[in-house]
Design a protein around this motif. Structure first.
Motif, PDB file in Angstrom:
ATOM      1  N   ALA A 177      27.570  40.494  38.680  1.00  0.00           N
ATOM      2  CA  ALA A 177      27.768  39.150  38.124  1.00  0.00           C
ATOM      3  C   ALA A 177      29.239  38.757  38.159  1.00  0.00           C
ATOM      4  N   CYS A 178      30.143  39.734  38.255  1.00  0.00           N
ATOM      5  CA  CYS A 178      31.580  39.436  38.272  1.00  0.00           C
ATOM      6  C   CYS A 178      32.295  40.026  39.490  1.00  0.00           C
ATOM      7  N   HIS A 179      31.654  40.947  40.191  1.00  0.00           N
ATOM      8  CA  HIS A 179      32.310  41.629  41.304  1.00  0.00           C
ATOM      9  C   HIS A 179      31.490  41.499  42.571  1.00  0.00           C
ATOM     10  N   ALA A 180      32.161  41.557  43.693  1.00  0.00           N
ATOM     11  CA  ALA A 180      31.465  41.613  44.976  1.00  0.00           C
ATOM     12  C   ALA A 180      31.882  42.888  45.702  1.00  0.00           C
ATOM     13  N   ASN A 192      37.239  41.708  44.055  1.00  0.00           N
ATOM     14  CA  ASN A 192      36.346  42.273  45.048  1.00  0.00           C
ATOM     15  C   ASN A 192      36.588  43.773  45.121  1.00  0.00           C
ATOM     16  N   LEU A 193      35.507  44.562  45.043  1.00  0.00           N
ATOM     17  CA  LEU A 193      35.663  46.012  44.932  1.00  0.00           C
ATOM     18  C   LEU A 193      35.436  46.745  46.254  1.00  0.00           C
ATOM     19  N   THR A 194      35.334  45.987  47.363  1.00  0.00           N
ATOM     20  CA  THR A 194      35.034  46.618  48.654  1.00  0.00           C
ATOM     21  C   THR A 194      35.999  47.768  48.967  1.00  0.00           C
ATOM     22  N   GLN A 204      39.229  60.020  36.101  1.00  0.00           N
ATOM     23  CA  GLN A 204      39.407  59.780  34.677  1.00  0.00           C
ATOM     24  C   GLN A 204      39.846  58.339  34.413  1.00  0.00           C
ATOM     25  N   TRP A 205      40.704  57.813  35.294  1.00  0.00           N
ATOM     26  CA  TRP A 205      41.153  56.421  35.124  1.00  0.00           C
ATOM     27  C   TRP A 205      39.955  55.486  35.157  1.00  0.00           C
ATOM     28  N   GLN A 206      39.048  55.671  36.142  1.00  0.00           N
ATOM     29  CA  GLN A 206      37.866  54.802  36.254  1.00  0.00           C
ATOM     30  C   GLN A 206      37.005  54.907  34.994  1.00  0.00           C
ATOM     31  N   ASP A 212      36.796  51.391  28.067  1.00  0.00           N
ATOM     32  CA  ASP A 212      37.586  50.344  27.426  1.00  0.00           C
ATOM     33  C   ASP A 212      38.604  49.800  28.430  1.00  0.00           C
ATOM     34  N   PRO A 213      38.245  48.717  29.131  1.00  0.00           N
ATOM     35  CA  PRO A 213      39.118  48.196  30.200  1.00  0.00           C
ATOM     36  C   PRO A 213      40.553  47.947  29.731  1.00  0.00           C
ATOM     37  N   ARG A 214      40.713  47.558  28.458  1.00  0.00           N
ATOM     38  CA  ARG A 214      42.064  47.217  27.994  1.00  0.00           C
ATOM     39  C   ARG A 214      42.961  48.447  27.804  1.00  0.00           C
ATOM     40  N   THR A 216      43.383  50.796  30.021  1.00  0.00           N
ATOM     41  CA  THR A 216      44.102  51.061  31.272  1.00  0.00           C
ATOM     42  C   THR A 216      44.727  49.793  31.832  1.00  0.00           C
ATOM     43  N   THR A 217      44.123  48.646  31.505  1.00  0.00           N
ATOM     44  CA  THR A 217      44.565  47.377  32.072  1.00  0.00           C
ATOM     45  C   THR A 217      44.755  46.386  30.930  1.00  0.00           C
ATOM     46  N   PRO A 218      45.944  46.378  30.341  1.00  0.00           N
ATOM     47  CA  PRO A 218      46.176  45.504  29.189  1.00  0.00           C
ATOM     48  C   PRO A 218      45.811  44.053  29.515  1.00  0.00           C
ATOM     49  N   GLY A 219      45.135  43.404  28.578  1.00  0.00           N
ATOM     50  CA  GLY A 219      44.778  42.004  28.774  1.00  0.00           C
ATOM     51  C   GLY A 219      43.527  41.808  29.617  1.00  0.00           C
ATOM     52  N   SER A 220      42.862  42.899  30.047  1.00  0.00           N
ATOM     53  CA  SER A 220      41.673  42.781  30.885  1.00  0.00           C
ATOM     54  C   SER A 220      40.578  42.004  30.158  1.00  0.00           C
ATOM     55  N   THR A 221      39.850  41.173  30.919  1.00  0.00           N
ATOM     56  CA  THR A 221      38.757  40.414  30.317  1.00  0.00           C
ATOM     57  C   THR A 221      37.415  41.033  30.686  1.00  0.00           C
ATOM     58  N   MET A 222      37.440  42.186  31.357  1.00  0.00           N
ATOM     59  CA  MET A 222      36.170  42.842  31.708  1.00  0.00           C
ATOM     60  C   MET A 222      35.535  43.419  30.449  1.00  0.00           C
ATOM     61  N   PRO A 223      34.199  43.259  30.304  1.00  0.00           N
ATOM     62  CA  PRO A 223      33.556  43.828  29.113  1.00  0.00           C
ATOM     63  C   PRO A 223      33.604  45.353  29.136  1.00  0.00           C
ATOM     64  N   ALA A 224      33.623  45.966  27.962  1.00  0.00           N
ATOM     65  CA  ALA A 224      33.626  47.423  27.862  1.00  0.00           C
ATOM     66  C   ALA A 224      32.210  47.948  28.068  1.00  0.00           C
ATOM     67  N   ASN A 227      28.535  52.880  26.634  1.00  0.00           N
ATOM     68  CA  ASN A 227      27.283  53.578  26.346  1.00  0.00           C
ATOM     69  C   ASN A 227      26.662  54.369  27.484  1.00  0.00           C
ATOM     70  N   PHE A 228      27.397  54.612  28.564  1.00  0.00           N
ATOM     71  CA  PHE A 228      26.857  55.470  29.614  1.00  0.00           C
ATOM     72  C   PHE A 228      26.929  56.928  29.175  1.00  0.00           C
ATOM     73  N   THR A 229      26.129  57.797  29.816  1.00  0.00           N
ATOM     74  CA  THR A 229      26.263  59.236  29.556  1.00  0.00           C
ATOM     75  C   THR A 229      27.440  59.762  30.374  1.00  0.00           C
TER      76      THR A 229
HETATM   77  C1  HEC Z   1      32.234  39.688  32.858  1.00  0.00           C
HETATM   78  C2  HEC Z   1      32.797  40.068  34.131  1.00  0.00           C
HETATM   79  C3  HEC Z   1      32.796  41.521  34.543  1.00  0.00           C
HETATM   80  C4  HEC Z   1      31.743  42.415  34.573  1.00  0.00           C
HETATM   81  C5  HEC Z   1      30.318  42.177  34.143  1.00  0.00           C
HETATM   82  C6  HEC Z   1      32.273  43.621  35.138  1.00  0.00           C
HETATM   83  N1  HEC Z   1      33.589  43.471  35.430  1.00  0.00           N
HETATM   84 FE1  HEC Z   1      34.774  44.857  36.330  1.00  0.00          FE
HETATM   85  N2  HEC Z   1      36.360  43.582  36.197  1.00  0.00           N
HETATM   86  C7  HEC Z   1      36.317  42.319  35.642  1.00  0.00           C
HETATM   87  C8  HEC Z   1      37.664  41.789  35.619  1.00  0.00           C
HETATM   88  C9  HEC Z   1      38.048  40.414  35.084  1.00  0.00           C
HETATM   89  C10 HEC Z   1      38.513  42.760  36.183  1.00  0.00           C
HETATM   90  C11 HEC Z   1      40.034  42.681  36.358  1.00  0.00           C
HETATM   91  C12 HEC Z   1      40.719  43.217  35.110  1.00  0.00           C
HETATM   92  C13 HEC Z   1      40.621  44.712  35.035  1.00  0.00           C
HETATM   93  O1  HEC Z   1      40.995  45.393  35.997  1.00  0.00           O
HETATM   94  O2  HEC Z   1      40.136  45.233  34.009  1.00  0.00           O
HETATM   95  C14 HEC Z   1      37.651  43.866  36.549  1.00  0.00           C
HETATM   96  C15 HEC Z   1      38.078  45.015  37.194  1.00  0.00           C
HETATM   97  C16 HEC Z   1      37.259  46.032  37.628  1.00  0.00           C
HETATM   98  C17 HEC Z   1      37.680  47.125  38.447  1.00  0.00           C
HETATM   99  C18 HEC Z   1      39.063  47.313  39.058  1.00  0.00           C
HETATM  100  C19 HEC Z   1      39.913  48.214  38.247  1.00  0.00           C
HETATM  101  C20 HEC Z   1      41.181  48.496  38.996  1.00  0.00           C
HETATM  102  O3  HEC Z   1      42.162  47.838  38.698  1.00  0.00           O
HETATM  103  O4  HEC Z   1      41.156  49.376  39.866  1.00  0.00           O
HETATM  104  C21 HEC Z   1      36.602  47.963  38.604  1.00  0.00           C
HETATM  105  C22 HEC Z   1      36.556  49.256  39.380  1.00  0.00           C
HETATM  106  C23 HEC Z   1      35.502  47.352  37.897  1.00  0.00           C
HETATM  107  N3  HEC Z   1      35.940  46.190  37.316  1.00  0.00           N
HETATM  108  C24 HEC Z   1      34.228  47.887  37.836  1.00  0.00           C
HETATM  109  C25 HEC Z   1      33.178  47.304  37.149  1.00  0.00           C
HETATM  110  C26 HEC Z   1      31.878  47.915  36.983  1.00  0.00           C
HETATM  111  C27 HEC Z   1      31.481  49.268  37.551  1.00  0.00           C
HETATM  112  C28 HEC Z   1      31.120  47.054  36.278  1.00  0.00           C
HETATM  113  C29 HEC Z   1      29.694  47.233  35.796  1.00  0.00           C
HETATM  114  C30 HEC Z   1      29.414  48.424  35.053  1.00  0.00           C
HETATM  115  C31 HEC Z   1      31.940  45.874  36.007  1.00  0.00           C
HETATM  116  N4  HEC Z   1      33.186  46.084  36.537  1.00  0.00           N
HETATM  117  C32 HEC Z   1      31.501  44.763  35.330  1.00  0.00           C
HETATM  118  C33 HEC Z   1      35.214  41.646  35.194  1.00  0.00           C
HETATM  119  C34 HEC Z   1      33.946  42.207  35.086  1.00  0.00           C
END
Ligand code: HEC
Length: 248
Positions: A177-180, A192-194, A204-206, A212-214, A216-224, A227-229
């Motif tokens: 829904a957010c990545h291609a 794009n994650l290609t 470990q970084w991944q 908790d995306p924030r 490793t990436t301060p200000g990230s808007t990606m949801p946490a 709950n995975f194993t």
């Molecule tokens: C609501 C939108 C959204 C969803 C859903 C989402 N992401 Fe993200 N993702 C983001 C955004 C925005 C960023 C850029 C900020 C960041 O890196 O945290 C990102 C960054 C990433 C990155 C790049 C990190 C880096 O800098 O190397 C990875 C890998 C990633 N997401 C994996 C996932 C995976 C796997 C899932 C599903 C389990 C997922 N994302 C679901 C919005 C989303």
């Protein structure tokens, strides 16, 4: 219609024509009656034979990839033309700047082209730009129709069983829904994650980023995704870190 009816009709018609019929209430009343029947019929059909609007909504869905109706495919493709680090740039360009510049050009055309010529083949600039716009819209619509959605799956080579499981998790948890990856999934707001593997993140970084995306990436808007194993985090991380390097 027999003779008598014909006469009567002609008489009424001549009378009405001579006297005239006032718009109000005569014409208004007629319109009202017809409109009531027409709308009533539509309402009746809607109740008696309702047509559902696509699939019923499922709020728990995790692998939905938003795709527009076909008549918005050209805008959808326009979004992809403006690739930029900043996720907002394509949106602003494709949904605001480009369409509005074209609309303004259309509006001021009569003020620029003041020539009296109306035959289209004597107006090469108008003809060419018109044909080009139609062609371009058609072409973008075609691209949009051809562009794959999540249902086609993501084709990657050399996937290990662990990475395969990671891909399954990726598809099942709404990441598309957010990545291609390779044009499958949404063009934004996530990157794009290609070629994610080329960034040289550690496993470990991944995992930390998913929990908790924030962190490793301060200000990230990606949801946490807390709950995975442990095994699932491992599979996802291996999958992500191989994208563009091991798995392409
Ligand atoms: C609501 C939108 C959204 C969803 C859903 C989402 N992401 Fe993200 N993702 C983001 C955004 C925005 C960023 C850029 C900020 C960041 O890196 O945290 C990102 C960054 C990433 C990155 C790049 C990190 C880096 O800098 O190397 C990875 C890998 C990633 N997401 C994996 C996932 C995976 C796997 C899932 C599903 C389990 C997922 N994302 C679901 C919005 C989303």
């Amino acid at each position: 219609m027999n003779k008598g009816e014909q006469e009567a009709y002609k008489r009424d018609y001549a009378l009405a024509k001579a006297q005239g019929k006032p718009f109000f209430p005569y014409a208004v009343y007629k319109d009202l009656v017809v409109a009531t029947f027409a709308i009533g019929f539509v309402i009746f059909l809607a109740i008696w034979a309702p047509i559902p609007v696509g699939e019923p909504v499922n709020p728990a869905t995790t692998d939905f990839v938003p795709r527009p109706e076909w008549y918005f495919f050209f805008l959808f493709e326009l979004l992809k033309i403006f690739k930029n680090e900043n996720a907002l740039t394509p949106v602003i360009m494709a949904t605001f700047i480009v369409p509005n510049v074209l609309m303004v050009l259309l509006l001021i055309t009569p003020f620029i082209d003041r020539g009296p010529e109306r035959r289209i083949w004597r107006r090469p600039i108008a003809l060419t730009s018109g044909v080009m716009v139609i062609f371009f819209l058609g072409y973008l619509t075609h691209l949009g129709a051809e562009s794959p959605g999540a249902e086609t799956g993501i084709e990657l080579e050399n996937l290990t069983p662990e990475a395969e499981a990671g891909l399954e998790l990726y598809l099942a948890n709404g990441c598309t829904a957010c990545h291609a990856i390779k044009d499958v999934g949404a063009p934004g707001p996530g990157p794009n994650l290609t070629n994610e593997g080329e960034k040289g993140r550690t496993i470990q970084w991944q995992i930390d980023h998913l929990i908790d995306p924030r962190s490793t990436t301060p200000g990230s808007t990606m949801p946490a995704y807390p709950n995975f194993t442990d095994q699932e985090y491992q599979e996802l991380a291996v999958f992500l870190n191989g994208l563009g390097t091991e798995f392409r």
